[in-house]
Write an enzyme that holds these catalytic residues in place. Structure first.
Site, PDB file in Angstrom:
ATOM      1  CB  SER A  12       2.970 -22.520 -15.833  1.00  0.00           C
ATOM      2  OG  SER A  12       4.417 -22.582 -15.531  1.00  0.00           O
ATOM      3  CG  HIS A  37       2.321 -18.168 -15.588  1.00  0.00           C
ATOM      4  ND1 HIS A  37       1.521 -17.005 -14.905  1.00  0.00           N
ATOM      5  CD2 HIS A  37       2.755 -18.936 -14.660  1.00  0.00           C
ATOM      6  CE1 HIS A  37       2.116 -17.086 -13.463  1.00  0.00           C
ATOM      7  NE2 HIS A  37       2.654 -18.340 -13.290  1.00  0.00           N
ATOM      8  CG  ASP A  39       5.760 -20.198 -13.087  1.00  0.00           C
ATOM      9  OD1 ASP A  39       5.072 -19.286 -12.391  1.00  0.00           O
ATOM     10  OD2 ASP A  39       5.211 -21.078 -13.543  1.00  0.00           O
ATOM     11  CG  MET A  41      10.711 -20.373  -9.878  1.00  0.00           C
ATOM     12  SD  MET A  41      10.600 -22.061  -9.436  1.00  0.00           S
ATOM     13  CE  MET A  41       8.753 -22.041 -10.032  1.00  0.00           C
ATOM     14  CG  HIS A  70       4.517 -16.275 -10.860  1.00  0.00           C
ATOM     15  ND1 HIS A  70       4.095 -17.290 -10.347  1.00  0.00           N
ATOM     16  CD2 HIS A  70       4.541 -15.455  -9.559  1.00  0.00           C
ATOM     17  CE1 HIS A  70       3.809 -17.557  -9.012  1.00  0.00           C
ATOM     18  NE2 HIS A  70       4.316 -16.182  -8.528  1.00  0.00           N
ATOM     19  CG  MET A  72       7.594 -17.408  -7.569  1.00  0.00           C
ATOM     20  SD  MET A  72       7.124 -18.900  -8.314  1.00  0.00           S
ATOM     21  CE  MET A  72       7.275 -18.619 -10.153  1.00  0.00           C
ATOM     22  CG  MET A 141       1.104 -18.156  -5.047  1.00  0.00           C
ATOM     23  SD  MET A 141       1.587 -18.580  -6.759  1.00  0.00           S
ATOM     24  CE  MET A 141       2.013 -20.203  -6.554  1.00  0.00           C
ATOM     25  CG  PHE A 147       9.326 -27.636  -6.880  1.00  0.00           C
ATOM     26  CD1 PHE A 147      10.413 -27.746  -7.412  1.00  0.00           C
ATOM     27  CD2 PHE A 147       9.213 -27.062  -5.610  1.00  0.00           C
ATOM     28  CE1 PHE A 147      11.667 -27.599  -6.792  1.00  0.00           C
ATOM     29  CE2 PHE A 147      10.594 -26.974  -4.692  1.00  0.00           C
ATOM     30  CZ  PHE A 147      11.570 -27.366  -5.523  1.00  0.00           C
ATOM     31  N   GLY A 149       3.423 -29.255 -10.634  1.00  0.00           N
ATOM     32  CA  GLY A 149       2.724 -30.608 -10.218  1.00  0.00           C
ATOM     33  C   GLY A 149       2.447 -30.942  -8.902  1.00  0.00           C
ATOM     34  CG  ASP A 176       0.664 -20.238 -10.443  1.00  0.00           C
ATOM     35  OD1 ASP A 176       0.660 -21.492 -10.915  1.00  0.00           O
ATOM     36  OD2 ASP A 176       1.706 -19.378 -10.658  1.00  0.00           O
ATOM     37  N   GLY A 177      -1.241 -22.860  -9.455  1.00  0.00           N
ATOM     38  CA  GLY A 177      -1.013 -24.176  -8.612  1.00  0.00           C
ATOM     39  C   GLY A 177      -2.054 -25.280  -8.497  1.00  0.00           C
ATOM     40  N   GLY A 198       0.028 -25.647 -15.466  1.00  0.00           N
ATOM     41  CA  GLY A 198       1.181 -26.253 -16.153  1.00  0.00           C
ATOM     42  C   GLY A 198       1.052 -27.770 -16.352  1.00  0.00           C
ATOM     43  CB  SER A 199       1.455 -30.796 -14.500  1.00  0.00           C
ATOM     44  OG  SER A 199       0.911 -30.337 -13.401  1.00  0.00           O
TER      45      SER A 199
HETATM   46  C1  DX5 Z   1       4.689 -22.836  -8.880  1.00  0.00           C
HETATM   47  C2  DX5 Z   1       4.484 -22.075 -10.215  1.00  0.00           C
HETATM   48  C3  DX5 Z   1       3.341 -22.392 -11.396  1.00  0.00           C
HETATM   49  C4  DX5 Z   1       3.355 -23.953 -11.797  1.00  0.00           C
HETATM   50  C5  DX5 Z   1       2.063 -24.370 -11.863  1.00  0.00           C
HETATM   51  O1  DX5 Z   1       5.539 -22.319  -8.239  1.00  0.00           O
HETATM   52  O2  DX5 Z   1       4.168 -20.558 -10.043  1.00  0.00           O
HETATM   53  O3  DX5 Z   1       2.927 -21.545 -12.530  1.00  0.00           O
HETATM   54  O4  DX5 Z   1       4.236 -24.013 -12.863  1.00  0.00           O
HETATM   55  O5  DX5 Z   1       2.304 -25.734 -11.996  1.00  0.00           O
HETATM   56  P1  DX5 Z   1       0.995 -26.850 -11.983  1.00  0.00           P
HETATM   57  O6  DX5 Z   1      -0.112 -26.306 -12.923  1.00  0.00           O
HETATM   58  O7  DX5 Z   1       1.615 -28.113 -12.486  1.00  0.00           O
HETATM   59  O8  DX5 Z   1       0.585 -26.922 -10.641  1.00  0.00           O
HETATM   60 ZN    ZN Z   2       3.207 -18.997 -11.506  1.00  0.00          ZN
END
Ligand code: DX5
Ligand code: ZN
Length: 227
Positions: A12, A37, A39, A41, A70, A72, A141, A147, A149, A176-177, A198-199
């Site tokens: 992500s 990916h 995101d 928002m 994705h 949101m 999810m 967010f 992390g 995801d997450g 992501g992180s």
């Molecule tokens: C959350 C996002 C994710 C997010 C995942 O709302 O949809 O894609 O970036 O991040 P990590 O892997 O750090 O949980």
């Molecule tokens: Zn996502």
């Protein structure tokens, strides 16, 4: 790209350097990312804002693999055409984003994209049963979206239920997450094939030290292989 259920890692770019998206995308792909990916928002469906169609269009030429967008956001339908024009390969909308997710998935496919349907942690697997004929992917999810992390919420029972519903249909299951070397093996064993991280991918690396991204992805793949 032909359908397969092998494990795919989709970093992500929410965790990338926002001033340097092009180089970040090229770096994660060079290090073995399977999908990218993205995101989106809106500060309304989720309490955070990222970017919209013009930014996604600017990412497009840098993505050589598969651009997985994705959403949101709510509403979704007025923006579908803009994401098609921006070059999304997969466009994922949340079942919670409005009353007409069925129509939304039809519209995504009609616009020439693969259609994904996402479930927040509080939404049961059953919510996607009647949508499967219109879906190329179900996103389960494992955090409340908004967010990077955040701590992984165990949704393995839901993943198993979705996997069973899908049967032999060509539908991906994405997580995801909070995906990392500890949690990835749990969801992979339950039937997920696309892991967003992501992180856990970007941690410790940079475009000047991209080998860290590669090592982070390898740690996830190795943990799954060893499980
Ligand atoms: C959350 C996002 C994710 C997010 C995942 O709302 O949809 O894609 O970036 O991040 P990590 O892997 O750090 O949980
Ligand atoms: Zn996502």
């Amino acid at each position: 790209m032909p359908f397969d259920r092998s494990i795919k890692i989709a970093p992500s770019i929410l965790s990338a350097d926002f001033a340097n998206f092009g180089a970040e995308i090229r770096a994660i792909e060079a290090q073995g990312a399977d999908w990218v990916h993205v995101d989106v928002m809106d500060g309304h469906f989720v309490p955070n804002l990222t970017f919209g169609p013009p930014a996604v269009k600017a990412f497009r030429p840098h993505v050589k693999t598969f651009m997985d967008v994705h959403l949101m956001i709510a509403p979704v339908d007025p923006y579908i055409e803009a994401y098609a024009e921006a070059g999304a390969d997969m466009l994922t909308a949340h079942v919670e984003a409005g009353p007409h997710i069925h129509r939304t998935l039809q519209a995504i496919r009609a616009a020439g994209m693969k259609a994904g349907v996402a479930l927040n942690p509080g939404t049961p697997a059953e919510a996607v049963r009647d949508l499967l004929p219109l879906a190329d992917m179900v996103l389960v999810m494992t955090v409340n979206p908004g967010f990077g992390g955040q701590k992984f919420i165990d949704m393995t029972a839901k993943v198993r239920a979705v996997r069973e519903m899908i049967g032999d249909r060509e539908i991906h299951i994405q997580i995801d997450g909070g995906v990392d070397p500890v949690t990835a093996p749990l969801v992979a064993a339950a039937g997920a094939d696309v892991l967003v991280a992501g992180s856990a991918v970007f941690r410790g690396g940079s475009v000047d030290r991209p080998e860290v991204y590669g090592a982070n992805m390898k740690a996830i793949r190795d943990a799954i292989a060893a499980a």
